[in-house]
Write a protein that holds these residues in place. Structure first.
Motif, PDB file in Angstrom:
ATOM      1  N   GLU A 155       0.817  -1.208   0.000  1.00  0.00           N
ATOM      2  CA  GLU A 155       0.000   0.000   0.000  1.00  0.00           C
ATOM      3  C   GLU A 155       0.856   1.266   0.000  1.00  0.00           C
ATOM      4  OE1 GLU A 155      -0.467  -2.578   2.239  1.00  0.00           O
ATOM      5  OE2 GLU A 155      -2.107  -3.437   1.056  1.00  0.00           O
ATOM      6  N   ASN A 156       1.892   1.294   0.851  1.00  0.00           N
ATOM      7  CA  ASN A 156       2.761   2.468   0.911  1.00  0.00           C
ATOM      8  C   ASN A 156       3.530   2.655  -0.394  1.00  0.00           C
ATOM      9  OD1 ASN A 156       1.952   3.116   3.476  1.00  0.00           O
ATOM     10  ND2 ASN A 156       3.744   2.221   4.484  1.00  0.00           N
ATOM     11  N   GLN A 158       2.517   1.648  -3.391  1.00  0.00           N
ATOM     12  CA  GLN A 158       1.552   2.137  -4.379  1.00  0.00           C
ATOM     13  C   GLN A 158       1.323   3.634  -4.208  1.00  0.00           C
ATOM     14  OE1 GLN A 158      -1.614  -0.731  -3.600  1.00  0.00           O
ATOM     15  NE2 GLN A 158      -1.410  -1.508  -5.690  1.00  0.00           N
ATOM     16  N   GLU A 159       1.250   4.080  -2.963  1.00  0.00           N
ATOM     17  CA  GLU A 159       1.049   5.512  -2.690  1.00  0.00           C
ATOM     18  C   GLU A 159       2.257   6.321  -3.172  1.00  0.00           C
ATOM     19  OE1 GLU A 159      -1.047   8.723  -1.772  1.00  0.00           O
ATOM     20  OE2 GLU A 159      -1.824   6.695  -1.551  1.00  0.00           O
ATOM     21  N   LYS A 162       2.223   6.663  -6.915  1.00  0.00           N
ATOM     22  CA  LYS A 162       1.209   7.587  -7.456  1.00  0.00           C
ATOM     23  C   LYS A 162       1.823   8.962  -7.704  1.00  0.00           C
ATOM     24  CE  LYS A 162      -3.022   5.622  -5.624  1.00  0.00           C
ATOM     25  NZ  LYS A 162      -4.072   5.756  -4.617  1.00  0.00           N
ATOM     26  N   ASP A 163       2.699   9.385  -6.802  1.00  0.00           N
ATOM     27  CA  ASP A 163       3.340  10.690  -6.947  1.00  0.00           C
ATOM     28  C   ASP A 163       4.292  10.728  -8.141  1.00  0.00           C
ATOM     29  OD1 ASP A 163       1.994  11.380  -4.656  1.00  0.00           O
ATOM     30  OD2 ASP A 163       3.731  11.091  -3.335  1.00  0.00           O
TER      31      ASP A 163
END
Length: 191
Positions: A155-156, A158-159, A162-163
């Protein structure tokens, strides 16, 4: 050699401002980018894809080691590699130079002699550039997590990715990396 170094320095400046990467960071990615280009030497069509995948996994492991990450499971590494591959290839898929280069290079290898040589030369630019882009995106995402002391979870990551999901910048990095490999390819022809 001078023009290649100039391109690498240009890439380093462009990436350091956009992704906050140093020249030392870039050396690891560039080493594996050259290895990615070298995978195209394999005369067996389609096998190059497998060799390039192995090189990219090795790149990710080397980046982890460079950043002091020793606890990432192979399963998480595979998930991350898949996420990055879909992000980068998604950005480059509509770009004819990528898909066309891969397909053309591999199809030419079916023609003995000149076809194989042409396929290898085309593949060297494309595979080297793709490896470079994927390495830059992975390094930037992992470095961002390490610098913010966030846990390395799917999850981290993927986050963090995104940036970094800017299709135009990914295309620009790909084009610049292709120039580096093309200049190396031109030197190899004269030797």
């Amino acid at each position: 050699m001078g023009s290649e170094r100039a391109l690498v320095k240009h890439l380093g400046r462009m990436l350091s401002s956009y992704y906050n990467l140093s020249e030392d960071d870039m050396k690891i990615v560039l080493d594996h980018s050259y290895a990615g280009a070298a995978t195209s030497i394999c005369p067996v069509p389609i096998l190059t894809l497998g060799l390039n995948l192995v090189n990219q996994i090795a790149l990710y492991k080397r980046i982890n080691s460079y950043l002091g990450i020793r606890t990432m499971s192979f399963e998480l590494l595979k998930v991350i590699a898949g996420i990055i591959a879909s992000q980068v290839m998604g950005a480059l898929a509509a770009y004819p130079a990528v898909i066309g280069g891969i397909m053309c290079g591999e199809l030419l290898k079916f023609i003995p002699g000149a076809g194989s040589v042409c396929g290898i030369l085309i593949g060297a630019s494309v595979y080297g550039a793709i490896t470079f882009v994927m390495g830059v995106v992975y390094l930037a995402a992992i470095k961002k997590l390490v610098n913010t002391n966030k846990e390395l979870t799917k999850e981290n990551i993927q986050e963090a990715l995104k940036d970094l999901d800017d299709k135009e910048t990914i295309k620009q990095i790909f084009e610049e990396a292709k120039k580096v490999h093309s200049s190396a390819k031109e030197r190899a022809k004269t030797v």
